[in-house]
Motif scaffolding. Structure first.
Motif, PDB file in Angstrom:
ATOM      1  N   GLY A 251       0.808  -1.218   0.000  1.00  0.00           N
ATOM      2  CA  GLY A 251       0.000   0.000   0.000  1.00  0.00           C
ATOM      3  C   GLY A 251       0.836   1.260   0.000  1.00  0.00           C
ATOM      4  O   GLY A 251       0.474   2.266  -0.625  1.00  0.00           O
ATOM      5  N   ILE A 252       1.966   1.238   0.699  1.00  0.00           N
ATOM      6  CA  ILE A 252       2.854   2.401   0.713  1.00  0.00           C
ATOM      7  C   ILE A 252       3.390   2.686  -0.685  1.00  0.00           C
ATOM      8  O   ILE A 252       3.489   3.851  -1.108  1.00  0.00           O
ATOM      9  CB  ILE A 252       4.002   2.176   1.721  1.00  0.00           C
ATOM     10  CG1 ILE A 252       3.460   2.216   3.151  1.00  0.00           C
ATOM     11  CG2 ILE A 252       5.107   3.213   1.536  1.00  0.00           C
ATOM     12  CD1 ILE A 252       4.482   1.856   4.217  1.00  0.00           C
ATOM     13  N   THR A 295      -6.902  16.155  -9.321  1.00  0.00           N
ATOM     14  CA  THR A 295      -7.150  14.781  -8.903  1.00  0.00           C
ATOM     15  C   THR A 295      -5.872  13.981  -9.076  1.00  0.00           C
ATOM     16  O   THR A 295      -5.346  13.845 -10.188  1.00  0.00           O
ATOM     17  CB  THR A 295      -8.282  14.154  -9.728  1.00  0.00           C
ATOM     18  OG1 THR A 295      -9.471  14.932  -9.555  1.00  0.00           O
ATOM     19  CG2 THR A 295      -8.558  12.734  -9.269  1.00  0.00           C
ATOM     20  N   MET A 296      -5.372  13.474  -7.967  1.00  0.00           N
ATOM     21  CA  MET A 296      -4.159  12.664  -8.001  1.00  0.00           C
ATOM     22  C   MET A 296      -4.535  11.186  -8.130  1.00  0.00           C
ATOM     23  O   MET A 296      -5.644  10.851  -8.535  1.00  0.00           O
ATOM     24  CB  MET A 296      -3.325  12.949  -6.746  1.00  0.00           C
ATOM     25  CG  MET A 296      -2.869  14.402  -6.655  1.00  0.00           C
ATOM     26  SD  MET A 296      -2.306  14.943  -5.024  1.00  0.00           S
ATOM     27  CE  MET A 296      -0.915  13.885  -4.725  1.00  0.00           C
ATOM     28  N   GLY A 297      -3.628  10.293  -7.764  1.00  0.00           N
ATOM     29  CA  GLY A 297      -3.882   8.868  -7.915  1.00  0.00           C
ATOM     30  C   GLY A 297      -4.679   8.294  -6.745  1.00  0.00           C
ATOM     31  O   GLY A 297      -5.056   9.006  -5.812  1.00  0.00           O
ATOM     32  N   HIS A 298      -4.928   6.991  -6.794  1.00  0.00           N
ATOM     33  CA  HIS A 298      -5.688   6.316  -5.742  1.00  0.00           C
ATOM     34  C   HIS A 298      -4.936   5.071  -5.275  1.00  0.00           C
ATOM     35  O   HIS A 298      -4.035   4.576  -5.947  1.00  0.00           O
ATOM     36  CB  HIS A 298      -7.091   5.933  -6.229  1.00  0.00           C
ATOM     37  CG  HIS A 298      -7.087   4.990  -7.388  1.00  0.00           C
ATOM     38  ND1 HIS A 298      -6.998   5.419  -8.695  1.00  0.00           N
ATOM     39  CD2 HIS A 298      -7.151   3.636  -7.443  1.00  0.00           C
ATOM     40  CE1 HIS A 298      -7.014   4.382  -9.505  1.00  0.00           C
ATOM     41  NE2 HIS A 298      -7.096   3.281  -8.778  1.00  0.00           N
ATOM     42  N   VAL A 299      -5.347   4.578  -4.104  1.00  0.00           N
ATOM     43  CA  VAL A 299      -4.740   3.386  -3.498  1.00  0.00           C
ATOM     44  C   VAL A 299      -5.824   2.322  -3.384  1.00  0.00           C
ATOM     45  O   VAL A 299      -6.852   2.525  -2.722  1.00  0.00           O
ATOM     46  CB  VAL A 299      -4.159   3.717  -2.111  1.00  0.00           C
ATOM     47  CG1 VAL A 299      -3.571   2.466  -1.470  1.00  0.00           C
ATOM     48  CG2 VAL A 299      -3.091   4.803  -2.223  1.00  0.00           C
ATOM     49  N   ASP A 300      -5.605   1.182  -4.033  1.00  0.00           N
ATOM     50  CA  ASP A 300      -6.613   0.120  -4.063  1.00  0.00           C
ATOM     51  C   ASP A 300      -6.559  -0.794  -2.848  1.00  0.00           C
ATOM     52  O   ASP A 300      -7.532  -1.490  -2.568  1.00  0.00           O
ATOM     53  CB  ASP A 300      -6.448  -0.721  -5.337  1.00  0.00           C
ATOM     54  CG  ASP A 300      -6.790   0.077  -6.596  1.00  0.00           C
ATOM     55  OD1 ASP A 300      -7.690   0.923  -6.518  1.00  0.00           O
ATOM     56  OD2 ASP A 300      -6.128  -0.133  -7.635  1.00  0.00           O
ATOM     57  N   GLU A 301      -5.422  -0.813  -2.136  1.00  0.00           N
ATOM     58  CA  GLU A 301      -5.308  -1.687  -0.978  1.00  0.00           C
ATOM     59  C   GLU A 301      -6.167  -1.138   0.168  1.00  0.00           C
ATOM     60  O   GLU A 301      -5.851  -0.098   0.748  1.00  0.00           O
ATOM     61  CB  GLU A 301      -3.847  -1.787  -0.548  1.00  0.00           C
ATOM     62  CG  GLU A 301      -3.609  -2.622   0.697  1.00  0.00           C
ATOM     63  CD  GLU A 301      -4.302  -3.965   0.652  1.00  0.00           C
ATOM     64  OE1 GLU A 301      -5.144  -4.226   1.540  1.00  0.00           O
ATOM     65  OE2 GLU A 301      -4.014  -4.755  -0.280  1.00  0.00           O
TER      66      GLU A 301
END
Length: 335
Positions: A251-252, A295-301
């Protein structure tokens, strides 16, 4: 200027000045003669019984200053409108978090932001360094408008109510349900269980952070978000959470990839984290100078978003206690 006031002299001036050889001499004579003419004209006016001339209009310079002042006020008014949030103002309600920061809007709307749903402010405060009272950023905790009924449903469930909240012995014996909920949300162990239940139950939250001192996006990512994840029980307690460290590490890396913008984070810029029903974490960045959201990125975890928001909402070493206390009060009020 003199030629404009004396139309009869215009042809003479134009013809004379077009002669290079005599321009300088004739011009000096013309000025001398004009002064005498103007003097005689003023003398004649004083010897007659004509009424005095009307007052002259104010100089153009004064008018220019007036217009400039009006325009400046208009610009400041437009700037103040954005400074107070630039979000859809359902009730023109604002919260002042710090004297150096723009007020936070109580309502956040999809009409004016890239966020996935509408939110209401349920907690606000300032983050202070542990070694001093030095305040580094303001923070707002928002909850999705559609999920307010869901909070009561989850907290009043048989599992949470009978096991952790509505206990009828000891200090809980004579307390109301709301008072017991407040005690549980202020308990380091019970609050983690309740917040985990809210996040697993699909309650959506949004956290907005605004620096009081100049920083940069990379420092906030590493010194704030990544450090918070590495301090979590899931990362450090390998026996209780086997395999969780690898998940957090993954996730990091997703967080570092999601930060696809770099640069300064100045006073009144905003870093926003939005957590949806699946605990998918979305990052946004608002630049006060350009007056734009990015809008930046996303984290799927999902474990990453869950840990981060639990660190702000639970009583176990909260990252901003002032905002968390405000959040507890709002939750209890809406039960």
């Amino acid at each position: 200027m003199i030629a404009a006031k004396l139309p009869l002299l215009r042809p003479l001036v134009g013809q004379t000045l077009r002669t290079p050889a005599t321009a300088k001499c004739i011009t000096s004579r013309f000025h001398f003669s004009t002064k005498r003419l103007l003097f005689n004209a003023s003398t004649e006016k004083t010897t007659t019984s004509q009424p005095p001339p009307p007052p002259s209009p104010p100089p153009k310079r004064a008018n220019s200053k007036f217009v400039t002042g009006v325009v400046t006020l208009a610009i400041l008014g437009a700037g103040y409108k954005w400074y107070n949030g630039n979000c859809h103002k359902h009730n023109n309600d604002f919260i002042t978090i710090h004297e150096d920061l723009k007020p936070y809007t109580v309502k956040l709307s999809t009409e004016d932001t890239p966020f996935q749903t509408n939110y209401t402010l349920v907690g606000s405060g300032t983050r202070t360094l542990t070694i001093s009272t030095f305040k580094v950023y303001g923070m707002g905790i928002y909850m999705a408008d559609e999920d307010f009924p869901l909070v009561s449903k989850i907290i009043d469930s048989n599992y949470l109510s009978k096991t952790f909240i509505d206990i009828n012995d000891g200090q809980y014996k004579d307390l109301s349900h709301k008072e017991k909920v407040k005690l549980a949300l202020n308990d380091p162990v019970k609050s983690e269980i309740i917040i985990n239940s809210l996040l697993d139950g699909g309650v959506r939250f949004l956290i907005k952070m605004t620096p009081i001192i100049k920083s940069n996006l990379t420092f906030v990512r590493e010194g704030g978000i990544v450090k918070s994840l590495k301090n979590s029980p899931e990362y450090n307690n390998l026996e209780e959470y086997p395999g969780a460290r690898d998940v957090v590490e993954k996730g990091i890396e997703e967080i570092r990839m999601a930060y696809d913008r770099k640069g300064s984070l100045v006073i009144n810029d905003d870093l926003v984290m939005e957590l949806n029903k699946d605990n998918i974490l979305q990052f946004y960045y608002y630049n006060v100078k350009s007056n734009k959201f990015y809008t930046m990125g996303h984290v799927d975890e999902p474990l990453v978003g869950k840990i981060l928001f639990r660190n702000y909402l639970s009583a176990s070493k909260p990252l901003c206690e002032e905002a968390r206390q405000d959040f507890v009060e709002k939750i209890v009020e809406n039960l």
